[in-house]
Design an enzyme around this catalytic site. Structure first.
Site, PDB file in Angstrom:
ATOM      1  N   ASP A 140      10.715 -10.470  -2.594  1.00 47.32           N
ATOM      2  CA  ASP A 140       9.882 -11.220  -2.448  1.00 47.32           C
ATOM      3  C   ASP A 140       9.582 -13.024  -2.251  1.00 47.32           C
ATOM      4  OD1 ASP A 140       8.300 -11.787   0.447  1.00 47.32           O
ATOM      5  OD2 ASP A 140       6.277 -10.480  -0.238  1.00 47.32           O
ATOM      6  N   ARG A 153      -4.652 -10.252  10.827  1.00 49.86           N
ATOM      7  CA  ARG A 153      -3.031 -10.407   9.740  1.00 49.86           C
ATOM      8  C   ARG A 153      -4.120 -11.715   9.056  1.00 49.86           C
ATOM      9  NH1 ARG A 153       1.891 -13.486   8.632  1.00 49.86           N
ATOM     10  NH2 ARG A 153       2.917 -11.425   8.907  1.00 49.86           N
ATOM     11  N   CYS A 186      11.426  -9.644   3.078  1.00 55.32           N
ATOM     12  CA  CYS A 186      10.643  -9.536   4.420  1.00 55.32           C
ATOM     13  C   CYS A 186      10.691 -10.507   5.284  1.00 55.32           C
ATOM     14  CB  CYS A 186       9.204  -8.850   4.552  1.00 55.32           C
ATOM     15  SG  CYS A 186       8.485  -9.878   2.763  1.00 55.32           S
ATOM     16  N   ARG A 218      11.529  -5.795  12.801  1.00 54.44           N
ATOM     17  CA  ARG A 218      10.258  -5.500  13.092  1.00 54.44           C
ATOM     18  C   ARG A 218       9.769  -5.009  14.362  1.00 54.44           C
ATOM     19  NH1 ARG A 218       7.075  -8.361   9.977  1.00 54.44           N
ATOM     20  NH2 ARG A 218       5.235  -7.310  10.827  1.00 54.44           N
ATOM     21  N   GLN A 245       5.639  -4.280   8.403  1.00 55.59           N
ATOM     22  CA  GLN A 245       7.018  -4.699   7.368  1.00 55.59           C
ATOM     23  C   GLN A 245       7.787  -3.457   7.214  1.00 55.59           C
ATOM     24  OE1 GLN A 245       8.530  -7.687   7.102  1.00 55.59           O
ATOM     25  NE2 GLN A 245       9.907  -6.132   6.456  1.00 55.59           N
ATOM     26  N   HIS A 288       1.566  -4.839   3.512  1.00 51.10           N
ATOM     27  CA  HIS A 288       2.086  -4.944   5.186  1.00 51.10           C
ATOM     28  C   HIS A 288       2.801  -3.752   6.301  1.00 51.10           C
ATOM     29  CE1 HIS A 288       3.535  -7.569   8.034  1.00 51.10           C
ATOM     30  NE2 HIS A 288       4.244  -8.486   6.966  1.00 51.10           N
TER      31      HIS A 288
END
Ligand code: CP
Ligand code: NVA
Length: 305
Positions: A223, A105, A263, A291, A135, A132
């Site tokens: 988001d 990340r 998310c 996830r 996700q 991402h």
């Protein structure tokens, strides 16, 4: 030797996405019936490197590796020599000697690309400023579970056209969903991603009027207004995005059975209201659970076969 990475959602083919979703559904069912630890990844180690915070990505990857019989090491950027200036190229070569896959990340997408250039193990993007993809795998799984299909589904994104939005556009392009983005000027998703998706025949619509864009949505997705790394312009972003809140008003414009997605983490009263987040059509927590299942399927694909 060919090494498969997941740095962009576009790294996967439609067939690979479909296979990951199928496997993830199978693993979800199996876990609900009996929470047994599999041995598929016995002897394999995943290393995770975090340049910014994480709850879902970190915990779901850790649990995924353990439940598949493998091991996992989670590290913050600054506790590695990376934080003292060791180059990514050397770090990638050293990690490749110790572990079987690396999830990163990072603030900049190019950090992950650079790591992958020098690594001889699979590299997974656990979120960058641009994408991402992990996700998106869970999102596609969640949408398919609720809509029983992906092709033709109308996804409406409300708010900042950010990293999560970019990968979702890629996922839509791959699976035949239509994606309509409601955002203020200057907050559009990445041009390159939109162009690529359109070239693939995806219906990508970008507009400023959230009420108009939300009409007949099958999925309403939002988001945060301030992503990690953007804290310095927090006040400006909150002002600019004020009209792009996922509220009851927008839900009324969508189809009656439209699902609500986010998310996470959520910032209640900013991009979403408490009422909508906890409404009957919200699948936010299931999305977070997925996830785990989607990443297990991804890890099996990258590490077992
Ligand atoms: N959705 C997501 O990636 O959450 P975290 O930042 O908590 O990992
Ligand atoms: N867009 C958000 C997503 C967090 C999972 C961020 O980058 O901070």
């Amino acid at each position: 030797m060919f090494i498969m990475n997941l740095i962009s959602i576009f790294d996967l083919s439609l067939a690979e996405i479909e296979a990951i979703i199928e496997k993830a559904k199978e693993l979800k069912k199996e876990r609900r019936e009996s929470k047994r630890v599999r041995r598929d990844l016995e002897g394999k180690t995943l290393a995770q490197i975090f340049e910014k915070p994480s709850t879902r990505t970190r915990v779901s990857f850790e649990v995924a590796m353990r439940e598949l019989g493998g091991d996992v090491i989670s590290l913050n950027w600054n506790e590695l020599q990376l934080g003292r200036g060791e180059r990514i190229s050397e770090t990638a070569k050293v990690f490749s000697a110790y572990v079987d896959a690396v999830m990163i990340r990072a603030y900049s997408h190019s950090t992950i690309e650079e790591f992958a250039k020098y690594a001889s193990t699979p590299v997974i993007n656990g979120l960058s400023d641009l994408e991402h993809p992990c996700q998106t795998l869970a999102d596609l799984m969640t949408i398919e579970e609720h809509k029983n299909k992906l092709a033709g589904v109308k996804v409406v994104w409300v708010g900042d056209g950010n990293n999560v939005c970019n990968s979702l556009i890629g996922g839509a392009a791959m699976t035949g969903m239509n994606i309509h983005v409601a955002c203020p000027k200057g907050y559009e998703p990445a041009k390159g991603v939109v162009e690529k998706a359109k070239e693939m025949g995806c219906e990508v619509v970008i507009g400023n009027n959230a009420e108009e864009i939300a009409v007949d949505a099958d999925v309403l997705y939002t988001d945060v207004w301030v992503s990690m790394g953007e804290e310095g312009e927090s006040e400006k972003r909150k002002m600019d995005l004020k009209k792009y809140q996922l509220s009851e008003n927008l839900v009324h414009e969508a189809k009656e059975d439209a699902i609500i997605m986010h998310c996470m983490p959520v910032h209640i009263g900013e991009e979403i209201t408490e009422e909508v987040m906890n409404s009957a059509n919200s699948v936010i927590f299931e999305q977070a659970e997925n996830r785990l299942h989607a990443q297990k399927a991804l890890l099996l694909k990258l590490l077992k076969y």
